[in-house]
Design an enzyme around this catalytic site. Sequence first.
Site, PDB file in Angstrom:
ATOM      1  N   ALA A   1      -2.114  18.687  10.091  1.00  0.00           N
ATOM      2  CA  ALA A   1      -2.186  19.138  11.484  1.00  0.00           C
ATOM      3  C   ALA A   1      -3.399  20.048  11.696  1.00  0.00           C
ATOM      4  CB  ALA A   1      -0.901  19.876  11.844  1.00  0.00           C
TER       5      ALA A   1
ATOM      6  N   LYS B   1      -6.140  -0.104  21.688  1.00  0.00           N
ATOM      7  CA  LYS B   1      -6.760   0.354  20.437  1.00  0.00           C
ATOM      8  C   LYS B   1      -7.301  -0.834  19.648  1.00  0.00           C
ATOM      9  CE  LYS B   1      -3.135   3.120  19.151  1.00  0.00           C
ATOM     10  NZ  LYS B   1      -2.367   4.208  18.482  1.00  0.00           N
TER      11      LYS B   1
ATOM     12  N   THR C   1      -3.191  11.299   4.035  1.00  0.00           N
ATOM     13  CA  THR C   1      -3.005  11.848   5.381  1.00  0.00           C
ATOM     14  C   THR C   1      -3.937  13.029   5.656  1.00  0.00           C
ATOM     15  OG1 THR C   1      -1.282  13.378   4.714  1.00  0.00           O
ATOM     16  CG2 THR C   1      -0.566  11.182   5.386  1.00  0.00           C
ATOM     17  N   TYR C   2      -3.983  13.391   6.927  1.00  0.00           N
ATOM     18  CA  TYR C   2      -4.860  14.450   7.434  1.00  0.00           C
ATOM     19  C   TYR C   2      -3.939  15.465   8.090  1.00  0.00           C
ATOM     20  CZ  TYR C   2      -9.381  15.874   9.496  1.00  0.00           C
ATOM     21  OH  TYR C   2     -10.542  16.511   9.837  1.00  0.00           O
TER      22      TYR C   2
ATOM     23  N   ALA D   1      -6.205   8.490  20.394  1.00  0.00           N
ATOM     24  CA  ALA D   1      -6.762   7.713  19.280  1.00  0.00           C
ATOM     25  C   ALA D   1      -7.784   6.700  19.810  1.00  0.00           C
ATOM     26  CB  ALA D   1      -5.642   7.001  18.539  1.00  0.00           C
TER      27      ALA D   1
ATOM     28  N   HIS E   1       3.627  -0.799   3.921  1.00  0.00           N
ATOM     29  CA  HIS E   1       2.949   0.476   3.637  1.00  0.00           C
ATOM     30  C   HIS E   1       4.057   1.487   3.326  1.00  0.00           C
ATOM     31  CE1 HIS E   1      -0.386   3.280   3.775  1.00  0.00           C
ATOM     32  NE2 HIS E   1       0.257   4.063   4.623  1.00  0.00           N
TER      33      HIS E   1
ATOM     34  N   SER F   1       0.848  -1.201   0.000  1.00  0.00           N
ATOM     35  CA  SER F   1       0.000   0.000   0.000  1.00  0.00           C
ATOM     36  C   SER F   1       0.878   1.244   0.000  1.00  0.00           C
ATOM     37  CB  SER F   1      -0.931  -0.018   1.221  1.00  0.00           C
ATOM     38  OG  SER F   1      -0.175  -0.213   2.406  1.00  0.00           O
TER      39      SER F   1
ATOM     40  N   GLU G   1       1.146   5.613   0.783  1.00  0.00           N
ATOM     41  CA  GLU G   1       0.562   6.776   1.479  1.00  0.00           C
ATOM     42  C   GLU G   1       0.898   8.059   0.716  1.00  0.00           C
ATOM     43  OE1 GLU G   1       0.835   7.225   5.861  1.00  0.00           O
ATOM     44  OE2 GLU G   1       1.811   9.123   5.367  1.00  0.00           O
TER      45      GLU G   1
ATOM     46  N   PHE H   1      12.788  13.933  10.267  1.00  0.00           N
ATOM     47  CA  PHE H   1      11.620  13.074  10.508  1.00  0.00           C
ATOM     48  C   PHE H   1      11.881  12.104  11.666  1.00  0.00           C
ATOM     49  CE2 PHE H   1       9.838  13.140   5.859  1.00  0.00           C
ATOM     50  CZ  PHE H   1       9.403  14.433   6.056  1.00  0.00           C
TER      51      PHE H   1
ATOM     52  N   GLN I   1      16.317  15.648   5.572  1.00  0.00           N
ATOM     53  CA  GLN I   1      14.881  15.434   5.801  1.00  0.00           C
ATOM     54  C   GLN I   1      14.636  14.191   6.660  1.00  0.00           C
ATOM     55  OE1 GLN I   1      12.605  13.685   2.552  1.00  0.00           O
ATOM     56  NE2 GLN I   1      11.144  15.361   2.719  1.00  0.00           N
TER      57      GLN I   1
ATOM     58  N   HIS J   1       6.333   5.417  20.964  1.00  0.00           N
ATOM     59  CA  HIS J   1       5.915   6.801  20.671  1.00  0.00           C
ATOM     60  C   HIS J   1       6.710   7.767  21.558  1.00  0.00           C
ATOM     61  CE1 HIS J   1       3.297  10.392  20.813  1.00  0.00           C
ATOM     62  NE2 HIS J   1       3.087  10.079  19.553  1.00  0.00           N
TER      63      HIS J   1
ATOM     64  N   ASP K   1      -0.677  14.902  15.581  1.00  0.00           N
ATOM     65  CA  ASP K   1       0.398  15.688  16.197  1.00  0.00           C
ATOM     66  C   ASP K   1      -0.099  17.095  16.440  1.00  0.00           C
ATOM     67  OD1 ASP K   1       2.538  13.982  16.599  1.00  0.00           O
ATOM     68  OD2 ASP K   1       3.056  14.009  14.472  1.00  0.00           O
TER      69      ASP K   1
HETATM   70  P1  FAD Z   1      -2.349   7.659  20.523  1.00  0.00           P
HETATM   71  O1  FAD Z   1      -2.580   6.226  20.262  1.00  0.00           O
HETATM   72  O2  FAD Z   1      -3.432   8.425  21.201  1.00  0.00           O
HETATM   73  O3  FAD Z   1      -1.001   7.775  21.370  1.00  0.00           O
HETATM   74  C1  FAD Z   1      -0.381   9.039  21.600  1.00  0.00           C
HETATM   75  C2  FAD Z   1       0.443   8.973  22.885  1.00  0.00           C
HETATM   76  O4  FAD Z   1      -0.442   8.906  24.000  1.00  0.00           O
HETATM   77  C3  FAD Z   1       1.350   7.746  22.998  1.00  0.00           C
HETATM   78  O5  FAD Z   1       2.502   8.127  23.677  1.00  0.00           O
HETATM   79  C4  FAD Z   1       0.527   6.762  23.813  1.00  0.00           C
HETATM   80  O6  FAD Z   1       1.340   5.840  24.515  1.00  0.00           O
HETATM   81  C5  FAD Z   1      -0.208   7.718  24.749  1.00  0.00           C
HETATM   82  N1  FAD Z   1      -1.544   7.229  25.131  1.00  0.00           N
HETATM   83  C6  FAD Z   1      -2.442   6.605  24.351  1.00  0.00           C
HETATM   84  N2  FAD Z   1      -3.567   6.332  25.057  1.00  0.00           N
HETATM   85  C7  FAD Z   1      -3.356   6.808  26.304  1.00  0.00           C
HETATM   86  C8  FAD Z   1      -4.136   6.864  27.487  1.00  0.00           C
HETATM   87  N3  FAD Z   1      -5.359   6.334  27.527  1.00  0.00           N
HETATM   88  N4  FAD Z   1      -3.589   7.452  28.593  1.00  0.00           N
HETATM   89  C9  FAD Z   1      -2.339   7.989  28.566  1.00  0.00           C
HETATM   90  N5  FAD Z   1      -1.564   7.966  27.455  1.00  0.00           N
HETATM   91  C10 FAD Z   1      -2.069   7.397  26.352  1.00  0.00           C
HETATM   92  N6  FAD Z   1      -0.460  12.577  12.103  1.00  0.00           N
HETATM   93  C11 FAD Z   1      -1.261  13.487  11.501  1.00  0.00           C
HETATM   94  O7  FAD Z   1      -1.394  14.626  11.996  1.00  0.00           O
HETATM   95  N7  FAD Z   1      -1.937  13.186  10.345  1.00  0.00           N
HETATM   96  C12 FAD Z   1      -1.843  11.960   9.767  1.00  0.00           C
HETATM   97  O8  FAD Z   1      -2.452  11.721   8.729  1.00  0.00           O
HETATM   98  C13 FAD Z   1      -1.007  10.961  10.382  1.00  0.00           C
HETATM   99  N8  FAD Z   1      -0.909   9.713   9.883  1.00  0.00           N
HETATM  100  C14 FAD Z   1      -0.152   8.760  10.546  1.00  0.00           C
HETATM  101  C15 FAD Z   1      -0.115   7.435  10.046  1.00  0.00           C
HETATM  102  C16 FAD Z   1       0.646   6.465  10.688  1.00  0.00           C
HETATM  103  C17 FAD Z   1       0.661   5.051  10.150  1.00  0.00           C
HETATM  104  C18 FAD Z   1       1.403   6.789  11.845  1.00  0.00           C
HETATM  105  C19 FAD Z   1       2.264   5.779  12.537  1.00  0.00           C
HETATM  106  C20 FAD Z   1       1.368   8.104  12.347  1.00  0.00           C
HETATM  107  C21 FAD Z   1       0.579   9.087  11.713  1.00  0.00           C
HETATM  108  N9  FAD Z   1       0.488  10.391  12.198  1.00  0.00           N
HETATM  109  C22 FAD Z   1      -0.322  11.328  11.570  1.00  0.00           C
HETATM  110  C23 FAD Z   1       1.266  10.789  13.370  1.00  0.00           C
HETATM  111  C24 FAD Z   1       0.468  10.589  14.659  1.00  0.00           C
HETATM  112  O9  FAD Z   1      -0.652  11.438  14.663  1.00  0.00           O
HETATM  113  C25 FAD Z   1       1.393  10.925  15.827  1.00  0.00           C
HETATM  114  O10 FAD Z   1       2.370   9.948  15.979  1.00  0.00           O
HETATM  115  C26 FAD Z   1       0.684  11.230  17.159  1.00  0.00           C
HETATM  116  O11 FAD Z   1       1.642  11.849  18.011  1.00  0.00           O
HETATM  117  C27 FAD Z   1       0.118  10.023  17.873  1.00  0.00           C
HETATM  118  O12 FAD Z   1      -0.971   9.518  17.244  1.00  0.00           O
HETATM  119  P2  FAD Z   1      -1.608   8.104  17.719  1.00  0.00           P
HETATM  120  O13 FAD Z   1      -2.825   7.912  16.939  1.00  0.00           O
HETATM  121  O14 FAD Z   1      -0.592   7.050  17.711  1.00  0.00           O
HETATM  122  O15 FAD Z   1      -1.977   8.489  19.231  1.00  0.00           O
END
Ligand code: FAD
Length: 295
Positions: free
Chosen positions: A52, A169, A49-50, A128, A270, A16, A18, A220, A216, A153, A110
Amino acid sequence: MRIADIFKSGPDPVFSFEFFPPKGDKGHDALLATIADLQDLAPSFVSVTYGAGGSTRDRTLELVSYIKNRVGIEAMAHLTCVGATRDEISGVLDALESASIENVIALRGDPPQDAEDFVPHPDGLAHALDLIEMIRGGDRSICLAAACYPEVHPQASSPDDDLAHTIAKVRAGAEVLISQLFFDNECYFRFVEKVRAEGIDVPIVPGIMPITNVAQIERFTRMCGASIPDSLSKKLEPVREEPDAVVDLGIEHSVEQCAELLAGGAPGVHFYTLNRSRSTRDILSRLRELRPWQR
Ligand code: FAD
């Protein structure tokens, strides 16, 4: 088609791509050319992607719908919680469903560039997991993916907590995990082992970014907490200012990295294409010749 079903009964492995929604007309035209160029590689799905703070909301919707409904490739929309109320997020999901989009990767997102920490909207969602629970709590049949982090993370309180959050999740309804970029396969294999030890059997798809620019990729990896192994840094350093040599080296490295991952049981790859086609095309073509998954 739901991507979870593609992993169950589609091609093995599942490849896939992105893309991100470009800003101006020039970027838009270049992306359409990239999509056309990569189309004959027959990716099983592509994701969009979506930006910020929801900054690309309309463009994400438009592009994901174009890819699914006009180009005819299965598509997955990224969706984040940044700066949005629950109602606004619901509105985006309605729009995605109206465009026949069946796949969403549910993310926290982020913080916007000017902010240091992620601060949830007062009427919004903090993690998430909350987004997955909100979607699964309703009557939407969308297939959900979630992000995972083989190197942990960067904001996680500990590796064990991060693992527990990833597992939560999946238990809440994520059917596929897609990883953050990484260059050290041992991190991925160790992570998969830990997730499997918790009784979780969803596909864990490695996210691979072909290196095309040394500064870059250093930026990243710093931002997302991934590491560049010394052996790779040593190869990159002497060619740092030679764009073609960096691209060639990036392709070589990705072919080797993906071959080892696929031989070791990864369900697919991916590719973070950065909206460019050359590296992804070369890597995927070489992998299909090598067929490491049959080793
Ligand atoms: P979460 O799963 O919420 O985790 C974030 C942090 O919070 C982690 O440290 C986790 O351990 C902690 N956490 C989770 N749940 C809890 C809880 N209940 N209590 C306390 N701590 C908790 N970003 C964008 O802006 N747009 C995109 O399109 C995008 N696409 C991505 C695609 C992929 C495949 C990946 C790997 C990342 C992508 N990102 C994107 C980046 C992502 O948004 C960041 O890494 C963000 O900081 C964390 O997102 P997450 O969904 O993993 O968050």
